[in-house]
Design a protein around this motif. Sequence first.
Motif, short mmCIF file in Angstrom:
data_model
loop_
_atom_site.label_atom_id
_atom_site.label_comp_id
_atom_site.label_asym_id
_atom_site.label_seq_id
_atom_site.Cartn_x
_atom_site.Cartn_y
_atom_site.Cartn_z
N ALA A 238 27.45 42.98 29.68
CA ALA A 238 27.10 43.21 30.91
C ALA A 238 26.80 41.55 31.49
O ALA A 238 27.26 41.47 32.78
N ILE A 239 26.09 40.94 30.83
CA ILE A 239 25.66 39.63 31.22
C ILE A 239 26.74 38.69 31.46
O ILE A 239 26.80 37.69 32.09
N SER A 240 27.64 38.90 30.31
CA SER A 240 28.65 37.91 30.17
C SER A 240 29.67 38.05 31.48
O SER A 240 30.32 36.92 31.82
N ILE A 241 29.74 38.96 31.87
CA ILE A 241 30.53 39.42 33.42
C ILE A 241 29.72 39.06 34.31
O ILE A 241 30.29 38.34 35.37
N ALA A 242 28.63 39.56 34.57
CA ALA A 242 27.72 39.49 35.74
C ALA A 242 27.23 38.31 36.12
O ALA A 242 27.52 37.78 37.40
N VAL A 243 26.85 37.36 35.02
CA VAL A 243 26.15 35.97 35.52
C VAL A 243 27.46 35.24 35.73
O VAL A 243 27.21 34.36 37.00
N PRO A 244 28.67 34.80 35.31
CA PRO A 244 29.56 33.69 36.01
C PRO A 244 29.93 34.49 37.46
O PRO A 244 30.00 33.69 38.14
N VAL A 245 30.35 35.84 37.32
CA VAL A 245 30.73 36.11 38.65
C VAL A 245 29.68 36.20 39.69
O VAL A 245 29.92 35.56 41.07
N GLY A 246 28.27 36.53 39.43
CA GLY A 246 27.38 36.39 40.41
C GLY A 246 26.86 34.81 40.74
O GLY A 246 26.89 34.56 42.03
N LEU A 247 26.87 33.93 40.10
CA LEU A 247 26.83 32.71 40.36
C LEU A 247 27.80 31.72 40.95
O LEU A 247 27.68 31.25 42.08
N LEU A 248 28.97 32.14 40.63
CA LEU A 248 30.32 31.50 41.32
C LEU A 248 30.36 32.31 42.80
O LEU A 248 30.75 31.59 43.58
N SER A 249 30.13 33.40 42.96
CA SER A 249 30.15 33.85 44.19
C SER A 249 28.97 33.59 44.99
O SER A 249 29.22 33.30 46.36
#
Length: 456
Positions: A238-249
């Motif tokens: 979950a964190i591997s997907i959510a952190v990059p997408v959340g930060l970049l967005s």
Amino acid sequence: MTGLAFALLLTASLAGYVMNRRAALALRDGGVRLHSLGMFHGLYALLIVLVPAFIVAILWIMLEGSAINALTLSGLPDGVLSQAANPQLILTEIQSIAGGRVFGTPEPYMLDAADRMNGLRATSGWLLVAVIALLSAALLYVSRRQVAAEFRARQAAERIVMGLMITCSLIAVFVTIGIVLSLVFESIRFFQMVPITDFLFGTRWEPQIPIRADQIAAEGAFGVLPVFLGTLVITFVAISIAVPVGLLSAIYLNEFASRSFRAVAKPILELLAGIPTVVYGFFAILTVAPALRSLGATLGIPVAPNTALAAGGVMAIMLIPFISSFADDALSAVPRSLRDGAIALGATRSETVLNVLFPAAIPGIMGGVLLAVSRAIGETMIVVMAAGLIASMNINPLDSVTTITVQIVTLLIGDTAFDSPKTLAAFALGLLLFIVTLFINILALRIVRKYREQYD
């Protein structure tokens, strides 16, 4: 009756506010110099009426049920309670009859007890209304008598508000201490039955209890490693997907997107945080899991019906708004002068974000990531529906796993007594989860202190 009591309390409080404020203004208009403004005299009356009466009402409601139950049981015929195997079952049946839920043909003494219970409830309700009315009237009289030119109404109101804030703070502290102590004491009982080394280092999680004395393999296995490993696998996915997408967005919406696009995209992104987790669970089991199985069949990769990848991937969608919102707020809080200074020195927008804005916003970004990790560790519904209940020593995200929170719920479902290892294991899991979360918080604080940038 309870609603009537609270309505009466609110009406009396507002009446006290208006009455005292008008009295103070009348004094001022008469040429008297007041120490405090009229609104503070009204606020003092509102607080001095509302707070004590509200506390009395809450205590009354908390103690009302126990008192009525005791009076109802004391009125039963002689020998009924002494001959009953479980008096609590009699009380439960009387409460059901009093609530209009009658099953079969109850005993006459139960019907009489139910009528008596309803009568006691009605009497208690009217007594509560009377007590609130008398107390409110007395407090209104006291507050009205205190309206005077020299009365320090503002300081008195501020002391009451300060007392409320201190009380709320103490309640939060004591609730936290109570939760920790309950976990510790129940975990100690569990470790008296199961060695702590077997719990921490065991590789089999089969929390069963014996049904018969001669039952084979009835002792169960309480090794937490498979459950803990499943928690880590799903959290990592979950964190591997959510952190990059959340930060970049967050970076794009804050620094590169146009105002019109941001005005539409940011609310839509934050809507993901308001979707119930059970809806995410349905999406995972009905859409994501079948898609993964179909893709695995196409590529010749075996995929379990319930997988950590499906649960973690859908959980990542749920976590993106938390990380994005925290990071966006942290980036927006960076002074505008830092952006302008970096660009004036020749830095590009991307260099400004990476070298200036991101280091300054580290505390807020870490707060969002920490919240996302805590949500991922504590999530239950998505894991139950998409990852399964099987505990296995496996880090393959395409296999079925389980988490600590799911096992806590599973162990506490049913009528198992709280003196068995199976039920007490839930408290040991809760204590382990608490320690892990505390360690994550400490680690995040150390990271923030090491890498944060402070600017004057």
